[in-house]
Design a protein around this motif. Sequence first.
Motif, short mmCIF file in Angstrom:
data_model
loop_
_atom_site.label_atom_id
_atom_site.label_comp_id
_atom_site.label_asym_id
_atom_site.label_seq_id
_atom_site.Cartn_x
_atom_site.Cartn_y
_atom_site.Cartn_z
N ARG A 48 0.38 7.00 -1.79
CA ARG A 48 1.73 6.47 -2.09
C ARG A 48 2.82 7.27 -1.41
O ARG A 48 3.81 6.70 -0.90
N LEU A 49 2.67 8.57 -1.32
CA LEU A 49 3.71 9.39 -0.71
C LEU A 49 3.78 9.20 0.79
O LEU A 49 4.81 9.52 1.41
N SER A 53 9.15 5.07 1.08
CA SER A 53 9.90 5.62 -0.06
C SER A 53 11.16 4.81 -0.33
O SER A 53 11.87 5.08 -1.30
N ASP A 54 11.43 3.82 0.54
CA ASP A 54 12.62 2.98 0.36
C ASP A 54 12.33 1.75 -0.49
O ASP A 54 13.23 0.97 -0.78
N HIS A 55 11.07 1.59 -0.87
CA HIS A 55 10.69 0.45 -1.70
C HIS A 55 10.16 0.95 -3.04
O HIS A 55 9.49 1.98 -3.11
N PRO A 105 2.84 -2.03 5.15
CA PRO A 105 1.75 -1.10 4.80
C PRO A 105 1.62 -0.88 3.29
O PRO A 105 0.50 -0.74 2.78
N LEU A 106 2.75 -0.90 2.58
CA LEU A 106 2.70 -0.72 1.14
C LEU A 106 2.04 -1.92 0.47
O LEU A 106 1.22 -1.76 -0.45
N ARG A 254 13.56 6.86 -6.92
CA ARG A 254 12.77 7.96 -7.47
C ARG A 254 11.61 7.47 -8.34
O ARG A 254 10.85 8.27 -8.87
N ALA A 255 11.47 6.18 -8.50
CA ALA A 255 10.46 5.67 -9.43
C ALA A 255 9.06 6.06 -9.00
O ALA A 255 8.21 6.40 -9.84
N ALA A 256 8.80 6.02 -7.68
CA ALA A 256 7.45 6.37 -7.22
C ALA A 256 7.11 7.80 -7.58
O ALA A 256 6.00 8.10 -8.07
#
Length: 546
Positions: A48-49, A53-55, A105-106, A254-256
């Motif tokens: 995930r990292l 990080s924008d989604h 990709p996500l 920041r949810a991820a």
Amino acid sequence: MSVGTTQTRQGLGSRLAALSRIVELGPGRVDPKLLTESGQLLLRAGDRLKLSSDHTVVALAGGTGSGKSTLFNSISGLELSPTGVRRPTTARAHACVWGLDGAGPLLDWLQIQWRHRFARASALDKGESRLHGLILLDLPDHDSIRALTDNEADRLIQVADLVVWVLDPQKYADASTHRRYVTELAGHEAVTIFVLNQADRLAPEELVECVADLNDLLRREGVDDPVIVTTSAIAGDGVDDLKAALAETVARRRAAIQRLEADLDRVTLRLVKVMPDVGAPAFPSSIDDARRIGLTDALCDAVGVPAVGEAMENVYGVRSVEWVGWPYTRWAAKLRPDPLNSLRLGDLRDEIRGLTGGSVSAQAAEVDNAVHALSDGLTVGMHEAWQNGIRDAARSHSAELPQLLSEELSEIAPRLDRVPSWWRLLLVWQYLLVLLFLAGIAWFGTALAYGVFGAGELPSGLAVFGEAASLPWVGLMVLSVLGLGLLTAVASRNFVMLGAGNERDRLEREMRRRVGAVASTMVIEPVERELARCNEFYSALRGVRG
């Protein structure tokens, strides 16, 4: 990415690195199921990292008939997920993406099929710019017949950045939902929203009562500060409030990280059970000199080092009598029982060479007691799993340890038939004195016979031996030789005993050195490796706690 977000990611990265070390060090000490879950979290976090990080991935989860798909369509403003009377309607997860760039990709990682991906990238989105970066998932119903054989809903609930639980007034307290999912969300309040849908079916006072009951239920199950939103997906009531909550989450980006932190906190709470109690003494990283000496002493006693030294000293002293004692005393001793027989001289060397061979079970037990005492002294305050680990490490070579000690001592077993060179010189000197003594006795007898009793005439060359005047001097010479022999025997005996003591000290020092070397290799080194592992594990555990 803001400075605060960067620092948060770095802090999360440090904690994940510590968790990775725990997974490496934990086998045999930590519940395998917990280690497996930790490993899965590491893989999930790593994946995930590395992705966008924008989604923000938001999953709508709920049971059959909760109106989840209707709510999904209401939020997206399009009829993307099929709804209807037939249940379950959603067979595969659907995704609606606000801002498709970089989301591919996500979505691939989420395993969302291409035909179930939808993008809000038209003029219709101008009023929804606040949701830019949102990936909204409509999950299959978790309680459907399909869900029993298809874990897609469970998988996506595990990886979503934010989970929105859609409940209905009739089944919001469903035991299976709470047991399977809600109780697992304790500590995930920041990344969980509870939606009480179909609120239009309740009167206002019934709705208030229902929300209060749901709030109490969630708190009892460990959700300390639940976020509850009431909606009516069909009528549109409360949907804007839900959108606002989602927009706020998306805007923070920041949810991820919060989801991963919450998952990490949950794993950490279970891991800390292997930490020692507060106030427990610090665990040593190595074995101190006092314990090393204590182990060596105990092992020396177990293999009989003092007894070997004492036997060697006694045999050394007794055997010396044959070489440095006064011959007359030795010849007289021949008439008495041989004192060497009481020392079992014939088989003593074999006993020394087989110190453990004759009584393996007894010696193995004594060696095991010595090793056990060492491990017990090191494990005070440790968790039981690490206590067992230290004990197992200490006893890892217990089967071969007695035999190895025996072999080491056999290599330096003293040669009981060894004769020092100075013993041989003394023997020559003693027999020389014997000859002088016998010669003196012969002279004295000759002088007495020919000079006093007139037994006859000696040849002219031997006349001096027959003179009576020589008797005092010959007698003095005989006594002097006898005294010198006795003095030599006593002095030699003292030197022999002094040498035997020194030899015993040398032998015991060498034995202790070898026993200490074996103990270091076979016991101390494995224990110190386990102690290092233990300390590194606790250090990593403190790191994962942050």
